[in-house]
Every structure is written in C-alpha cells, then in structure tokens.
Write an enzyme that holds these catalytic residues in place. Structure first.
Site, PDB file in Angstrom:
ATOM      1  N   SER A  41       0.796  -1.229   0.000  1.00 37.47           N
ATOM      2  CA  SER A  41       0.000   0.000   0.000  1.00 37.47           C
ATOM      3  C   SER A  41       0.824   1.274   0.000  1.00 37.47           C
ATOM      4  CB  SER A  41      -0.945   0.015   1.211  1.00 37.47           C
ATOM      5  OG  SER A  41      -0.211  -0.096   2.407  1.00 37.47           O
ATOM      6  N   ASP A 329      -3.050   8.419   7.855  1.00 38.73           N
ATOM      7  CA  ASP A 329      -4.044   7.633   8.574  1.00 38.73           C
ATOM      8  C   ASP A 329      -3.330   6.779   9.611  1.00 38.73           C
ATOM      9  OD1 ASP A 329      -2.916   5.525   7.157  1.00 38.73           O
ATOM     10  OD2 ASP A 329      -4.663   5.175   5.877  1.00 38.73           O
ATOM     11  N   HIS A 332      -0.351   4.855   7.311  1.00 37.57           N
ATOM     12  CA  HIS A 332       0.414   5.342   6.174  1.00 37.57           C
ATOM     13  C   HIS A 332       0.894   6.782   6.341  1.00 37.57           C
ATOM     14  CE1 HIS A 332      -2.384   2.203   4.632  1.00 37.57           C
ATOM     15  NE2 HIS A 332      -1.274   1.797   4.044  1.00 37.57           N
TER      16      HIS A 332
END
Length: 365
Positions: A41, A329, A332
């Site tokens: 991600s 968040d 990340h």
C-alpha cells in the site's frame, strides 16, 4: 488486543531522513527506460480498486483530498504517495505509471502504454503469497505481481523485438517497497522462531529478485521495512503511546540480511545493480527530530486523539493542515512525508539512509 485486520495493513513506510542529507541536484533529464513499481500500500496507486473481493481499498474520501480535484484514487494517502514522488524526481513522470490492472482493461493501446512503465503494487500484499489474503480477501502478492510483469515483458519484446526489448528492460528501474505486512502477520502467528522467520523472509525475497532478473531487470531501487511499530495503530496498544517493540525489532533485524543478500546478488549476477533505502533509520530520525512536522505520532485522518486509530472516512476527523502530520491515517505516511522520502532516496548521500548509491545514480548507471 486489536484484531489482525487492524494491524496487517500497516506498511506505514515513512521513509524519512535528516534534512541535511538532501542534495540540491535537479531531476534527471536524460531519457531512460520506463519505471516498474512493485509492492504494497505504500506504492499502490489504484490496483486494489480493480479487485472485486478486496477490502483493502482507499477509493473513498477523505483519501485523495489533496489530489487533483480532491479525487480518491486508491492511493493510501491524502494526495500523492512515495511511488509518485520518487518517479517525479527521477524525471519523465508527473506521477506514478498507472496500475497494471487499469491498463489491462483498455486493451486497444495496452502494449504501447507499457513502454511508459507500470505499477503492480497492491495494498495489503507481501513477499509471501498468502500474506493479506485471509484478512483482506483478494490482494496481489509480489509473486503474482512478477507474473503480471512477465506478461508486460513479453508484450514489450514482441513489440520492439527481443534485442531492443531486452535493452529497454535492462535500462529500466524496478522500485520495490514491501515486507511490512509479512512481519505484522508473523507478529500474530509466531509459527517459527524470529530468527528462522527472518531467514525465510530473506530467502523468499531472493527468489523474487532472481525471477525479476531472469525477466530482464537489472536496476533495483529497494525500500526496506520501516519501524512499523511506530504507526499510530501500533502506538495505540501502549498506555503512553510508545512504539510497539516486537514489530520494530523484526523490521530492524531484517535489514542486515537483506543488505547482505543484495551485496551477494550484485557480485554473482552480471549487471545486477541496486540502491537500498534504509527506511528504519530514516523514519526513526524524523520521529526523534521532527524536521518540520508538528505531530509525528497521531493520524491526520481518524480519531482526534494522540493515536488516531479510527477509520479514515468522510464524516470522521480530518486535521486542518495535512503537511503538519507525519502520518495520514493509522498506517500510512502523509503526502508531505512521501515527498521528503523521495528526496532522501533519489538524491541522498548519507549511507545511513541510502546505500551504496542513491536512486538517481542508479537510474543513470
């Protein structure tokens, strides 16, 4: 104890550094081969949007709030991520190449677009094929990403001819950011000793790199595992918000055998070149010294608490100035952090943060 789902999507690759290490060089201008990006991600630019049974998605607000027209693109960021910022500095790109699965949907110009690069990264994925799938459903493991690249390689050589195609592939750069999800999965299972886990993970990485090499890859820009125990979600387990020790210890322990592996491959595989970013050192340096960030612990998007561990979604808390936050968040980095990371990886000269050369030097090697 939180569920495995809360922890597994970590990959909070912060990739930060001492500001004094940034060189002043401009982005490379010499025409080069395309960029191919693999990983999780931290560098996913929308792959998971195309997976029907995947729950690891960032295609909804507030993700992308600082992207063009505040569009949620599938990046796990408020705007651009590390894939975007690295290739921009390398030159020839305004942002990351598009996801392979997006290109595959438009077959009319598929092969021609491959010549400009491809992003294969999938949020929640890992070095092991099974990583993330029990938790998030369908994700594209690194093994499967390399299988997709094999299709790309075949199309490029068919279009250009074998000789010219191989030359193009050998002059391309292959950026890989992965491993955090494998470590967090291990934290919840402990199926072998830590020492054996690290050894097995290194061996698995070696297999993937050799497979890419066999397909024509020669220039590898690699990003190691950061101190994932310092993500807001990991800090939330501590009464005082400290970093979680076990995942950090594993991330740190993985770096040395990984570096040794790359040194071995560069001496045994003809033409194998690499640049290794030490995400652990870069991240801890910024957490300790801040370097312009006002908050290096909490998430910008989520609960308005020190930990900030709730989901990042429309209607929840959103900090007013994203550039003040190291974390976007619970897992990340923010766009601002990604930009700092790119500067360190592409132009940095301190071997504590990137070795033996930086990504810019690798690009022109």
């Amino acid at each position: 104890m939180a569920t495995q789902k809360l922890m597994l999507l970590t990959t909070c690759s912060i990739l930060l550094f001492s500001l004094s290490t940034i060189a002043t060089e401009k982005a490379a201008s010499k025409p080069m081969g395309p960029v191919f990006i693999f990983g999780d991600s931290t560098v996913d630019v929308g792959t998971n949007n195309h997976l029907k049974n995947c729950t690891a998605k960032a295609n909804h607000p507030y993700y992308g709030i600082d992207y063009t027209r505040s569009k949620p693109t599938g990046r796990f960021s408020n705007g651009l991520n590390s894939a975007d910022t690295i290739v921009t500095l390398l030159g020839g790109y305004k942002r990351s190449p598009p996801p392979f699965l997006a290109l595959l949907k438009n077959c009319s110009n598929f092969t021609a677009k491959l010549l400009h690069g491809v992003n294969f990264a999938s949020g929640g994925s890992g070095l092991y094929k099974e990583t993330g799938k029990d938790t998030f459903g369908t994700v594209v493991s690194l093994e499967e990403q390399i299988q997709q690249f094999a299709m790309v390689q075949g199309n490029i050589t068919a279009l250009l001819g074998d000789s010219k195609g191989q030359l193009l592939l050998q002059d391309s750069i292959y950026i890989i950011s992965i491993g955090s999800n494998d470590i967090m999965s291990y934290v919840f299972t402990h199926h072998v000793t830590p020492e054996l886990f690290i050894a097995n993970l290194t061996t698995t990485y070696a297999i993937h790199l050799k497979n890419l090499y066999s397909l024509g890859a020669r220039k590898f820009g690699l990003i190691s595992v950061p101190p994932i125990g310092c993500c807001p979600i990991a800090r939330s387990y501590s009464p005082v918000g400290d970093c979680a020790k076990e995942p950090n210890d594993l991330a740190s322990a993985f770096y040395t055998p990984f570096e040794s592996l790359l040194q071995n491959l560069s001496s045994t595989l003809e033409g194998f070149k690499y640049s290794l970013g030490n995400a652990y050192n870069m991240t801890m340096n910024i957490i300790e010294k801040h370097f312009g960030f006002k908050d290096v612990k909490a998430a910008c998007c989520g609960n308005h608490t020190q930990q900030g561990i709730s989901d990042c979604k429309k209607g929840g808390y959103l900090c007013p100035n994203r550039d003040d936050y190291l974390f976007w968040d619970a897992y990340h980095p923010s766009q601002a952090a990604a930009k700092l990371a790119a500067d360190a990886l592409v132009f940095g000269e301190d071997p504590e943060f990137v070795t033996p050369i930086n990504f810019s030097t690798l690009r022109t090697a």
